[in-house]
Write an enzyme that holds these catalytic residues in place. Structure first.
Site, PDB file in Angstrom:
ATOM      1  N   LYS A 178       6.071  -4.426  -4.349  1.00 14.56           N
ATOM      2  CA  LYS A 178       7.527  -4.281  -4.259  1.00 14.56           C
ATOM      3  C   LYS A 178       8.013  -4.313  -2.817  1.00 14.56           C
ATOM      4  O   LYS A 178       9.062  -4.844  -2.514  1.00 14.56           O
ATOM      5  CB  LYS A 178       7.934  -2.966  -4.917  1.00 14.56           C
ATOM      6  CG  LYS A 178       9.407  -2.744  -4.904  1.00 14.56           C
ATOM      7  CD  LYS A 178       9.931  -2.548  -6.292  1.00 14.56           C
ATOM      8  CE  LYS A 178      11.416  -2.708  -6.377  1.00 14.56           C
ATOM      9  NZ  LYS A 178      11.824  -4.018  -6.857  1.00 14.56           N
ATOM     10  N   GLU A 217       7.342 -14.483 -11.689  1.00 14.24           N
ATOM     11  CA  GLU A 217       6.789 -13.212 -11.225  1.00 14.24           C
ATOM     12  C   GLU A 217       6.083 -12.433 -12.325  1.00 14.24           C
ATOM     13  O   GLU A 217       5.015 -11.886 -12.107  1.00 14.24           O
ATOM     14  CB  GLU A 217       7.922 -12.302 -10.693  1.00 14.24           C
ATOM     15  CG  GLU A 217       8.398 -12.625  -9.315  1.00 14.24           C
ATOM     16  CD  GLU A 217       9.534 -11.696  -8.881  1.00 14.24           C
ATOM     17  OE1 GLU A 217       9.461 -11.159  -7.782  1.00 14.24           O
ATOM     18  OE2 GLU A 217      10.508 -11.519  -9.656  1.00 14.24           O
ATOM     19  N   HIS A 261      17.308 -36.409  -9.461  1.00 14.42           N
ATOM     20  CA  HIS A 261      16.561 -36.884  -8.291  1.00 14.42           C
ATOM     21  C   HIS A 261      15.108 -36.435  -8.322  1.00 14.42           C
ATOM     22  O   HIS A 261      14.452 -36.391  -7.299  1.00 14.42           O
ATOM     23  CB  HIS A 261      17.240 -36.407  -7.006  1.00 14.42           C
ATOM     24  CG  HIS A 261      18.643 -36.903  -6.875  1.00 14.42           C
ATOM     25  ND1 HIS A 261      18.951 -38.233  -6.715  1.00 14.42           N
ATOM     26  CD2 HIS A 261      19.832 -36.250  -6.938  1.00 14.42           C
ATOM     27  CE1 HIS A 261      20.264 -38.385  -6.656  1.00 14.42           C
ATOM     28  NE2 HIS A 261      20.817 -37.182  -6.801  1.00 14.42           N
ATOM     29  N   LYS A 307      12.150 -14.794 -11.644  1.00 14.14           N
ATOM     30  CA  LYS A 307      11.832 -13.690 -12.558  1.00 14.14           C
ATOM     31  C   LYS A 307      10.734 -14.119 -13.525  1.00 14.14           C
ATOM     32  O   LYS A 307       9.791 -13.377 -13.780  1.00 14.14           O
ATOM     33  CB  LYS A 307      13.049 -13.235 -13.373  1.00 14.14           C
ATOM     34  CG  LYS A 307      14.117 -12.449 -12.662  1.00 14.14           C
ATOM     35  CD  LYS A 307      13.735 -11.053 -12.260  1.00 14.14           C
ATOM     36  CE  LYS A 307      13.047 -11.030 -10.945  1.00 14.14           C
ATOM     37  NZ  LYS A 307      13.728 -10.844  -9.724  1.00 14.14           N
ATOM     38  N   CYS A 327       0.840  -1.198   0.000  1.00 14.50           N
ATOM     39  CA  CYS A 327       0.000   0.000   0.000  1.00 14.50           C
ATOM     40  C   CYS A 327       0.880   1.255   0.000  1.00 14.50           C
ATOM     41  O   CYS A 327       1.907   1.308   0.677  1.00 14.50           O
ATOM     42  CB  CYS A 327      -0.937   0.100   1.197  1.00 14.50           C
ATOM     43  SG  CYS A 327      -2.038  -1.296   1.365  1.00 14.50           S
ATOM     44  N   GLU A 359      16.990 -17.495  -9.175  1.00 11.71           N
ATOM     45  CA  GLU A 359      16.571 -16.128  -9.462  1.00 11.71           C
ATOM     46  C   GLU A 359      15.958 -16.031 -10.870  1.00 11.71           C
ATOM     47  O   GLU A 359      14.959 -15.347 -11.072  1.00 11.71           O
ATOM     48  CB  GLU A 359      17.768 -15.172  -9.290  1.00 11.71           C
ATOM     49  CG  GLU A 359      17.539 -13.735  -9.669  1.00 11.71           C
ATOM     50  CD  GLU A 359      16.441 -13.021  -8.872  1.00 11.71           C
ATOM     51  OE1 GLU A 359      15.948 -13.574  -7.869  1.00 11.71           O
ATOM     52  OE2 GLU A 359      16.058 -11.922  -9.291  1.00 11.71           O
ATOM     53  N   ASN A 399      -1.578   2.137   5.716  1.00 12.53           N
ATOM     54  CA  ASN A 399      -0.724   1.080   5.165  1.00 12.53           C
ATOM     55  C   ASN A 399      -0.279   0.226   6.353  1.00 12.53           C
ATOM     56  O   ASN A 399       0.372   0.736   7.256  1.00 12.53           O
ATOM     57  CB  ASN A 399       0.474   1.748   4.464  1.00 12.53           C
ATOM     58  CG  ASN A 399       1.639   0.805   4.190  1.00 12.53           C
ATOM     59  OD1 ASN A 399       2.780   1.228   4.123  1.00 12.53           O
ATOM     60  ND2 ASN A 399       1.372  -0.460   4.032  1.00 12.53           N
ATOM     61  N   GLY A 400      -0.675  -1.050   6.352  1.00  4.72           N
ATOM     62  CA  GLY A 400      -0.292  -1.916   7.471  1.00  4.72           C
ATOM     63  C   GLY A 400      -1.449  -2.801   7.881  1.00  4.72           C
ATOM     64  O   GLY A 400      -2.412  -2.977   7.129  1.00  4.72           O
ATOM     65  N   ARG A 404       3.907  -0.168  -4.752  1.00  4.89           N
ATOM     66  CA  ARG A 404       3.670  -0.708  -3.400  1.00  4.89           C
ATOM     67  C   ARG A 404       2.394  -1.536  -3.303  1.00  4.89           C
ATOM     68  O   ARG A 404       2.127  -2.162  -2.269  1.00  4.89           O
ATOM     69  CB  ARG A 404       3.599   0.441  -2.383  1.00  4.89           C
ATOM     70  CG  ARG A 404       4.852   1.276  -2.340  1.00  4.89           C
ATOM     71  CD  ARG A 404       4.709   2.362  -1.312  1.00  4.89           C
ATOM     72  NE  ARG A 404       4.566   1.819   0.015  1.00  4.89           N
ATOM     73  CZ  ARG A 404       5.571   1.447   0.790  1.00  4.89           C
ATOM     74  NH1 ARG A 404       6.803   1.584   0.365  1.00  4.89           N
ATOM     75  NH2 ARG A 404       5.357   0.952   1.985  1.00  4.89           N
ATOM     76  N   TRP A 464      -2.745  -2.864  -1.566  1.00  3.84           N
ATOM     77  CA  TRP A 464      -2.452  -4.281  -1.757  1.00  3.84           C
ATOM     78  C   TRP A 464      -3.259  -4.955  -0.648  1.00  3.84           C
ATOM     79  O   TRP A 464      -2.938  -4.825   0.534  1.00  3.84           O
ATOM     80  CB  TRP A 464      -0.959  -4.535  -1.585  1.00  3.84           C
ATOM     81  CG  TRP A 464      -0.529  -5.927  -1.930  1.00  3.84           C
ATOM     82  CD1 TRP A 464      -0.156  -6.389  -3.158  1.00  3.84           C
ATOM     83  CD2 TRP A 464      -0.419  -7.038  -1.040  1.00  3.84           C
ATOM     84  NE1 TRP A 464       0.178  -7.711  -3.078  1.00  3.84           N
ATOM     85  CE2 TRP A 464       0.028  -8.146  -1.802  1.00  3.84           C
ATOM     86  CE3 TRP A 464      -0.672  -7.232   0.324  1.00  3.84           C
ATOM     87  CZ2 TRP A 464       0.241  -9.407  -1.241  1.00  3.84           C
ATOM     88  CZ3 TRP A 464      -0.458  -8.486   0.879  1.00  3.84           C
ATOM     89  CH2 TRP A 464      -0.007  -9.556   0.091  1.00  3.84           C
TER      90      TRP A 464
HETATM   91  C1  G6P Z   1       8.921  -8.573  -2.635  1.00  2.00           C
HETATM   92  C2  G6P Z   1       9.432  -8.069  -3.974  1.00  2.00           C
HETATM   93  C3  G6P Z   1      10.700  -8.833  -4.351  1.00  2.00           C
HETATM   94  C4  G6P Z   1      11.737  -8.693  -3.254  1.00  2.00           C
HETATM   95  C5  G6P Z   1      11.185  -9.148  -1.903  1.00  2.00           C
HETATM   96  C6  G6P Z   1      12.117  -8.772  -0.769  1.00  2.00           C
HETATM   97  O1  G6P Z   1       8.452  -9.865  -2.767  1.00  2.00           O
HETATM   98  O2  G6P Z   1       8.442  -8.244  -4.981  1.00  2.00           O
HETATM   99  O3  G6P Z   1      11.220  -8.302  -5.562  1.00  2.00           O
HETATM  100  O4  G6P Z   1      12.859  -9.449  -3.573  1.00  2.00           O
HETATM  101  O5  G6P Z   1       9.940  -8.497  -1.627  1.00  2.00           O
HETATM  102  O6  G6P Z   1      12.171  -7.377  -0.693  1.00  2.00           O
HETATM  103  P1  G6P Z   1      13.357  -6.545  -0.085  1.00  2.00           P
HETATM  104  O7  G6P Z   1      12.941  -5.112  -0.292  1.00  2.00           O
HETATM  105  O8  G6P Z   1      13.433  -6.907   1.359  1.00  2.00           O
HETATM  106  O9  G6P Z   1      14.590  -6.879  -0.827  1.00  2.00           O
END
Ligand code: G6P
Length: 615
Positions: free
Chosen positions: A610, A495, A511, A492, A2, A488, A101-102, A27, A75
């Site tokens: 994010k 996501e 395995h 990606k 948020c 990673e 937000n929270g 956010r 969110w």
């Molecule tokens: C969210 C974001 C990711 C990020 C993760 C950790 O899931 O979408 O891209 O890696 O949070 O966030 P941070 O800000 O702690 O790296």
């Protein structure tokens, strides 16, 4: 999670709040709303969907005048994303208007009490409970808004950044924070409120970042008064000068923030090591490490805590720290660490990695580690963020604002900082030879230029993406330093394209995952000519015998993998420990192009946010 924005001053609030919401949309973006007040009338518009949907609805429905305004991009936590659950929320009397937000964890018991006292609720949110609780305090105790907010917040359990105003007293906005960020932009006779400074950067360079447990009454023409929520003591606010500029938060000529940020990696990495890496002199300068060198050298082990992509950077660090500095490392998901009663002692160093510096699970893990007596070191990108303040020492990544939800430049700059730390400790411990040390330093300096070369594969990667965009599943394999890169790469793809993908250590494939391989299954294999190259080539052969489609990430000039693979993407050669910084690039581009070809919303993928400030 948020984003919140507010304005009080002499300008029209609407364009400022709207633009602010667009900048904070990273956010959360499942619903949005704005409340404006023009001295007579409260104008409120909320909708499920993005800020663009809100703009369209709002400009058709309400008059947008007014010099006081607040807005929210959500969110969802409590209650599905719909118009009613969207913020702002209004109290039963219609006077108080809030954005939040929270999470208020004890909202159900508070709600029951308020229902008994005759309050009615229209949404499923915890926020509507909070605004009515504040209203109830005003009625019961006959106090002003600021005091009522303070009393109400002292009855809550949870996390919040809130902004609330009373339309009967439209010369002030009351804000408060605990666990979620809140910045106040200080202008001339005008004030801005936001989850981060991006909404007000073109208006003022001066900001107050509220600390956890602080609240402020922001008065038109009259300044900001900050106090502690718990004991009411006054706080002298520190006005910080912002380093942010508009260019950093605009897309410029790129179609998406993610692509811009992928291309920014060479300069971001240069910014990360600028002033720290003096390759010629053989020196690495990092104040956070220098000041605590003995502690690092005597540490029993380093425990890394992080989430998401930052956790993957932590895994790369495990390989680098153990290989170069010979310090035992464990890497934990912050969300697991915080609840599993971990064994942590005062001779452990807990290293927290976070781009945003606001992730709730990572923050909780840090607090737990501190309680257990560990020294906590932070690697964050956002300057002044909660995690950077909570840790005992740290190093910033200096990647600049990362806005695309899928993390790219934050990852490679985290690896850069962590590699610098590992090399510095290795040198101090004598676990690396002089020759190797100097070679690593010199090679690290060439990485940005090598990434530039890797980026030149963009058109070729786009062609590969076109071939595999309709895949339902995808496997990513790597070994050693490149195993976390495989994880990673898979993350990606998941996501932003919503294609199911798994990352695996190449040798583990036999395995289990090998059972998934058939002619429909693309397998991305990181097979650079370092480390376990021959073994990875054997793994590729195993995939080929089962008709899997192979996309090899190979070192320039490679021929062995080229003969076996369906496609190869070449990257420049480097020292083994530094390969993740380069092999990551084609994987980022591959997922980007697949998502674009599928028409997905690359910068704001569904269900994600994010900055995850809830657990
Ligand atoms: C969210 C974001 C990711 C990020 C993760 C950790 O899931 O979408 O891209 O890696 O949070 O966030 P941070 O800000 O702690 O790296």
């Amino acid at each position: 999670m948020c984003g919140i924005v507010g304005y009080i001053g002499y300008r029209d609030a609407y364009p400022i709040v709207l633009k602010g919401l667009q900048r904070l949309e990273y956010r959360g973006y499942d619903s949005a709303g704005i409340a404006l007040f023009d001295d007579k009338e409260l104008k409120l518009c909320k909708t499920k969907g993005k800020v663009a949907d809100l703009k369209e609805k709002l400009e058709n429905e309400i008059d947008t005048s007014g010099t006081l305004g607040i807005g929210h991009t959500r969110w969802a936590t409590h209650g599905v994303p719909n118009d009613v659950n969207s913020h702002p929320h209004v109290s039963n009397s219609g006077n108080l208007v809030i954005i939040h937000n929270g999470i208020i964890e004890n909202y159900e018991s508070l709600k029951k009490e308020l229902i008994k006292r005759g309050y009615k609720f229209h949404s499923d949110t915890d926020t509507e409970v909070l605004v009515n609780l504040i209203e109830d305090v005003i009625k019961k105790e006959d106090v002003k808004l600021g005091k009522a907010v303070q009393i109400a917040l002292n009855q809550t359990i949870g996390a919040y950044a809130i902004a609330v105003f009373d339309k009967a007293k439209p010369n002030e906005i009351v804000v408060a924070r605990l666990g979620s960020p809140l910045a106040i932009g200080v202008g001339e006779d005008e004030y801005f409120i936001a989850s981060d400074a991006s909404p007000f950067i073109e208006f003022t360079n001066n900001a107050i970042y509220l600390e956890d447990g602080e609240m402020a009454v922001v008065r038109r023409n009259k300044g900001v008064k900050v106090r502690k929520i718990k004991d009411d003591s006054l706080v002298d606010p520190y006005i910080q000068e912002l380093q942010l500029n508009l260019e950093q938060i605009e897309k410029n000529n790129f179609d998406h923030f993610m692509l811009k940020e992928i291309y920014e990696q060479p300069s971001a990495i240069r910014d990360t090591y600028r002033g720290r890496l003096l390759a010629e002199e053989g020196i690495i300068r990092m104040a956070g490490i220098d000041d605590n060198l003995e502690r690092f050298l005597n540490a029993r082990r380093i425990v890394i805590v992080a989430c998401g992509t930052s956790w993957h950077a932590g895994l790369v660090a495990e390989y680098v720290f153990e290989d170069l500095a010979r310090i035992p490392v464990e890497v934990e998901y912050a969300s697991e660490f915080r609840y599993r009663n971990p064994i942590i002692n005062s001779d452990d160093i807990v290293l927290a990695i976070s781009q945003s510096g606001e992730t709730a699970d990572t923050m909780a893990a840090i607090k737990l580690a501190k309680e257990k007596g560990a020294f906590v070191f932070g690697v964050c990108n956002v300057v002044g963020s909660s995690i950077s303040r909570e840790t005992n020492a740290g190093a910033y990544t200096h990647a600049g604002p990362e806005i695309g939800v899928a993390s790219t430049k934050a990852f490679t700059t985290q690896i850069t900082v962590l590699t610098l730390i590992a090399l510095k400790l290795a040198k101090a411990k004598g676990s690396i030879s002089n020759t190797d040390y100097h070679m690593h330093l010199q090679e690290l300096e060439t990485i940005p230029q090598k990434i530039e070369v890797a980026l030149k594969q963009n058109d070729h990667i786009k062609e590969v993406a076109l071939k595999y965009k309709d895949a339902r599943n995808c496997l990513y394999l790597g070994r050693g330093f490149n195993f976390p890169v495989a994880l990673e790469g898979a993350l990606k793809l998941k996501e932003i394209s919503y294609i199911h993908a798994e990352g695996y250590p190449a040798a583990e494939m036999k395995h289990g995952p090998i059972a998934l391989i058939d002619e429909e299954m693309p397998v991305v294999v990181i097979a650079t000519r370092k480390g376990h190259y021959e073994k990875v080539v054997s793994n590729i052969q195993e995939i080929k015998s089962r008709q899997g489609k192979i996309i090899g990430i190979v070192t320039e000039g490679d021929t062995s993998v080229r003969d076996l693979a369906d496609h190869v993407i070449e990257v420049p050669d480097t020292i083994e420990a530094l390969t993740p910084l380069i092999t990551t690039i084609p994987l980022q581009l591959l997922s980007y192009h697949i998502a674009v070809l599928l028409g997905k919303d690359v910068d704001q993928p569904r269900n994600l946010a994010k900055s995850v400030t809830v657990e």
